[in-house]
Design a protein around this motif. Structure first.
Motif, PDB file in Angstrom:
ATOM      1  N   UNK A  47       0.902  -1.577  -0.118  1.00 52.64           N
ATOM      2  CA  UNK A  47       0.304   0.294   0.311  1.00 52.64           C
ATOM      3  C   UNK A  47       1.306   1.348  -0.151  1.00 52.64           C
ATOM      4  N   UNK A  48       1.050   1.794  -1.218  1.00 55.17           N
ATOM      5  CA  UNK A  48       1.699   3.564  -1.299  1.00 55.17           C
ATOM      6  C   UNK A  48       0.649   4.160  -1.136  1.00 55.17           C
ATOM      7  N   UNK A  49       1.202   5.129  -0.372  1.00 55.08           N
ATOM      8  CA  UNK A  49       0.535   6.698   0.173  1.00 55.08           C
ATOM      9  C   UNK A  49       0.622   7.478  -0.036  1.00 55.08           C
ATOM     10  N   UNK A  50       0.198   8.143  -1.023  1.00 56.19           N
ATOM     11  CA  UNK A  50       1.189  10.064  -2.021  1.00 56.19           C
ATOM     12  C   UNK A  50       0.093  11.189  -1.023  1.00 56.19           C
ATOM     13  N   UNK A  51       1.157  12.183  -1.139  1.00 55.36           N
ATOM     14  CA  UNK A  51       0.654  13.016  -0.519  1.00 55.36           C
ATOM     15  C   UNK A  51      -0.652  13.673  -1.162  1.00 55.36           C
ATOM     16  N   UNK A  52      -0.870  14.370  -2.194  1.00 56.83           N
ATOM     17  CA  UNK A  52      -1.510  14.586  -3.637  1.00 56.83           C
ATOM     18  C   UNK A  52      -2.255  14.017  -4.705  1.00 56.83           C
ATOM     19  N   UNK A  53      -3.143  14.249  -4.816  1.00 51.03           N
ATOM     20  CA  UNK A  53      -3.614  13.685  -6.484  1.00 51.03           C
ATOM     21  C   UNK A  53      -2.411  14.056  -7.277  1.00 51.03           C
ATOM     22  N   UNK A  54      -1.922  13.591  -8.445  1.00 49.17           N
ATOM     23  CA  UNK A  54      -0.980  13.633  -9.735  1.00 49.17           C
ATOM     24  C   UNK A  54      -1.907  12.985 -10.780  1.00 49.17           C
ATOM     25  N   UNK A  55      -2.288  13.549 -11.663  1.00 47.77           N
ATOM     26  CA  UNK A  55      -2.497  12.922 -12.847  1.00 47.77           C
ATOM     27  C   UNK A  55      -1.199  11.800 -13.499  1.00 47.77           C
ATOM     28  N   UNK A  56       0.123  11.504 -13.284  1.00 44.58           N
ATOM     29  CA  UNK A  56       0.866  10.656 -13.448  1.00 44.58           C
ATOM     30  C   UNK A  56       0.869   9.930 -12.914  1.00 44.58           C
ATOM     31  N   UNK A  57       0.601   9.637 -11.532  1.00 44.82           N
ATOM     32  CA  UNK A  57       0.688   8.324 -10.351  1.00 44.82           C
ATOM     33  C   UNK A  57      -0.467   7.083 -11.154  1.00 44.82           C
ATOM     34  N   UNK A  58       0.008   6.230 -11.597  1.00 48.40           N
ATOM     35  CA  UNK A  58       0.790   5.642 -11.212  1.00 48.40           C
ATOM     36  C   UNK A  58       1.903   5.526 -12.699  1.00 48.40           C
ATOM     37  N   UNK A  59       1.526   5.730 -13.100  1.00 47.72           N
ATOM     38  CA  UNK A  59       2.157   5.401 -14.544  1.00 47.72           C
ATOM     39  C   UNK A  59       4.020   6.044 -14.302  1.00 47.72           C
ATOM     40  N   UNK A  60       4.477   6.990 -13.869  1.00 51.66           N
ATOM     41  CA  UNK A  60       5.725   6.741 -13.723  1.00 51.66           C
ATOM     42  C   UNK A  60       6.650   5.712 -12.841  1.00 51.66           C
ATOM     43  N   UNK A  61       5.870   5.273 -12.514  1.00 48.80           N
ATOM     44  CA  UNK A  61       6.276   3.854 -11.680  1.00 48.80           C
ATOM     45  C   UNK A  61       6.752   2.601 -12.562  1.00 48.80           C
ATOM     46  N   UNK A  62       6.652   3.032 -13.590  1.00 47.07           N
ATOM     47  CA  UNK A  62       6.485   2.440 -15.183  1.00 47.07           C
ATOM     48  C   UNK A  62       8.855   2.700 -15.494  1.00 47.07           C
ATOM     49  N   UNK A  63       8.834   3.965 -14.988  1.00 42.02           N
ATOM     50  CA  UNK A  63      10.126   4.338 -14.962  1.00 42.02           C
ATOM     51  C   UNK A  63      11.492   3.433 -14.519  1.00 42.02           C
ATOM     52  N   UNK A  64      12.169   3.638 -15.775  1.00 33.23           N
ATOM     53  CA  UNK A  64      13.054   2.086 -14.789  1.00 33.23           C
ATOM     54  C   UNK A  64      14.007   2.901 -13.566  1.00 33.23           C
ATOM     55  N   UNK A  65      13.649   4.716 -13.326  1.00 32.65           N
ATOM     56  CA  UNK A  65      14.595   4.976 -12.124  1.00 32.65           C
ATOM     57  C   UNK A  65      13.685   3.836 -11.187  1.00 32.65           C
ATOM     58  N   UNK A  66      12.289   3.274 -11.289  1.00 35.24           N
ATOM     59  CA  UNK A  66      11.346   3.366 -10.534  1.00 35.24           C
ATOM     60  C   UNK A  66      11.655   1.582 -10.497  1.00 35.24           C
ATOM     61  N   UNK A  67      12.847   0.930 -11.060  1.00 34.25           N
ATOM     62  CA  UNK A  67      12.225  -0.402 -10.844  1.00 34.25           C
ATOM     63  C   UNK A  67      13.171  -0.979  -9.099  1.00 34.25           C
ATOM     64  N   UNK A  68      12.295  -2.433  -9.418  1.00 32.93           N
ATOM     65  CA  UNK A  68      12.250  -2.593  -7.993  1.00 32.93           C
ATOM     66  C   UNK A  68      13.712  -3.540  -7.930  1.00 32.93           C
ATOM     67  N   UNK A  69      14.777  -3.013  -6.827  1.00 37.42           N
ATOM     68  CA  UNK A  69      16.023  -3.900  -6.771  1.00 37.42           C
ATOM     69  C   UNK A  69      15.904  -4.976  -5.752  1.00 37.42           C
ATOM     70  N   UNK A  70      17.024  -5.323  -5.738  1.00 36.48           N
ATOM     71  CA  UNK A  70      17.109  -6.376  -4.882  1.00 36.48           C
ATOM     72  C   UNK A  70      17.511  -5.909  -3.293  1.00 36.48           C
TER      73      UNK A  70
END
Length: 556
Positions: A174-197
């Motif tokens: 469960x991820x909480x953000x501080x304001x509404x934004x039109x770009x969430x959750x699409x920004x999590x598809x950016x390689x910068x926010x990939x999952x790492x061990x």
């Protein structure tokens, strides 16, 4: 099924998205019927530059992302051939009514390359790692993608979009953000926010970034031990030759890569990339010169053309040159540049003049803007009115690079240089390697004018103009302008508006002001970049995001 409220159609409009997806499916079906299902072999692909490092969170360059996209995966991914968001390591997700709480249901049975389990705790470890960046890691040159998309860090020095992450069970985050934004959750598809061990991040001191003069040094994790969940694993990097070797992940959770090995070789010179393909040293390369397209096709190579999802611009920094704070001077520069001529002479078929700072397939684009058609006489008149007929500027252009929006920096600079000198502007010309001082100097405000651009990461206006102008301490020096903070506030307000119709109108108004009242840069063109591969390469799907994945590729 993913909540339809949370996955917006984000590619190139419905028709284009359908066409691209159909093309991708058609190509895959054709591959399957022509023996592409076979596995094995090594493909060598020539890239336009060497990666700076291998930790995508600290990356800002395309070469690093090219490698990262094979090794890592995010909660969100993009459908092949489009910019449509789809499930990645999260199978589905949903949001609260106010858009502030997001629940991600994770894939089960996924492991990182080092054997660490991928689960909700790993997700929250990554979010908290990003949010708790300290010291040199807070430099925009290091964590620019976080700051452009999430804002500040846990120290509270500036507001952050991120609030918290909670592992409600092993497969739910469960991820909480501080304001509404039109770009969430699409920004999590950016390689910068990939999952790492988490295990590897801790073992190899991943957060130990140190400033070294104007540059930075990175820890062993970023240089030698990148550890994701993707279909390829990092094997080794020959820095002297700019060659990255990746090997198939035999324990991959999905369909395994068809290639045994993928070698990404940096060949900055486009002619040298072409010669390497012709000699058989590589089986493909990125960003062939538009002048070579037809010849390559005539010789039997496959030219895969991406849709133009980018913008090329002449940047203007107002920080150190007071003359550039005068709108008339910036307008004069705009009128002096023959954008139509540059598009016709320098760019491939399908390129067009840019009238907004993003393509017309992006939400909020409008044709009702100041056009600045080529008019050198008007440029001279405006300079005279501003008392700047003898205007002198430091003009930077990059070497050792080819970008999707800038296929030949030297020729494009030469064209624009001729335009500006023809109206009496004196240029102090500085050229530096892309990863050898150019980007650092531009970001430090040393360039009055500079060549740069942006290839879209996902389809929202904020990915373009938000990344450019929402912070006032940007590479355009808008903080020195009387309207700089106003522009920043307007961009943030538009992104935070939940009503689609209102948000569309706000972006249309912004695009009008950006051209008529602010003009912090001059949008020049949108250009369709290409990839070229040998005749026996099958299964590579061109992406408008330059987000090609090689796990589907085979050698016939």
């Amino acid at each position: 099924m993913v909540n339809p409220r949370t996955v917006r159609l984000t590619a190139l409009g419905v028709a284009a998205a359908v066409a691209l997806t159909a093309c991708a499916e058609s190509q895959r079906n054709q591959d399957d019927s022509s023996g592409a299902g076979q596995t094995g072999g090594t493909m060598t692909f020539a890239t336009e530059g060497a990666p700076k490092l291998f930790d995508p969170f600290f990356a800002t360059d395309g070469a690093t992302f090219r490698t990262s996209q094979q090794i890592f995966e995010g909660l969100i991914e993009f459908k092949p051939g489009t910019a449509d968001a789809e499930g990645g390591l999260a199978e589905k997700w949903s949001s609260s009514d106010d858009g502030l709480t997001w629940t991600f249901n994770l894939r089960k049975g996924v492991k990182f390359h080092d054997g660490t389990e991928f689960n909700a705790e790993a997700v929250c470890f990554n979010f908290d790692r990003w949010y708790n960046s300290k010291g040199a890691a807070q430099s925009p040159a290091v964590t620019g993608y976080w700051q452009d998309n999430f804002g500040g860090f846990s120290d509270g020095a500036s507001p952050s979009l991120y609030a918290s992450c909670t592992a409600t069970d092993a497969s739910t985050a469960e991820v909480k953000i501080t304001r509404y934004t039109s770009k969430f959750p699409d920004i999590l598809g950016l390689p910068s926010f990939a999952m790492q061990s988490p295990t590897a991040l801790k073992q190899y001191d991943a957060d130990n970034v140190q400033a070294a003069g104007d540059s930075f040094t990175y820890p062993a994790y970023a240089n030698e031990h990148p550890t994701g969940t993707g279909p390829f694993k990092f094997s080794k990097y020959d820095e002297a030759n700019g060659t990255v070797e990746l090997v198939r992940n035999e324990d991959y959770w999905g369909d395994k890569a068809k290639l045994d090995k993928l070698i990404l070789r940096a060949v900055p010179d486009e002619t040298a990339r072409k010669q390497a393909l012709q000699s058989g040293d590589v089986q493909g390369y990125d960003l062939p010169s538009p002048a070579d397209w037809q010849g390559l096709k005539d010789d039997g190579y496959q030219l895969l053309v991406r849709p133009a999802f980018n913008v090329f611009y002449v940047g203007i920094n107002q920080k150190n040159n007071p003359a550039l704070r005068d709108l008339k001077v910036r307008q004069a520069i705009a009128y002096a540049i023959d954008r139509e001529g540059l598009v016709k002479q320098q760019l491939p078929e399908g390129a067009k003049v840019a009238e907004n700072f993003y393509p017309d397939t992006v939400f909020g684009w409008t044709d009702d803007v100041e056009k600045y058609n080529y008019d050198p006489d008007k440029a001279k008149s405006l300079l005279a009115e501003a008392g700047q007929s003898a205007l002198t500027v430091n003009f930077y252009w990059p070497t050792e690079v080819t970008r999707p929006y800038m296929p030949n920096p030297q020729d494009m600079f030469g064209f624009i240089r001729g335009n500006l000198e023809a109206v009496g502007v004196t240029l102090n010309v500085v050229s530096k390697p892309w990863n050898g001082g150019y980007l650092e100097d531009v970001d430090s405000g040393l360039a009055d004018l500079f060549l740069l651009g942006w290839n879209g990461d996902y389809n929202t206006p904020d990915n373009f103009i938000g990344n450019f102008f929402s912070a006032t301490d940007n590479r355009f020096g808008t903080g020195a302008a009387t309207w700089g903070q106003t522009l920043s506030d307007e961009i943030k307000a538009a992104d935070s508006e939940p009503d689609d119709a209102k948000r569309k109108g706000m972006y249309e108004d912004l695009n009008k002001k950006l051209k008529a009242e602010y003009l912090p840069a001059i949008p020049i063109s949108h250009s369709p970049p290409a990839i070229v591969v040998a005749e026996n390469v099958q299964g590579l799907v061109p992406s408008p995001l330059t987000d090609e994945r090689f796990d589907t590729v085979s050698l016939g």
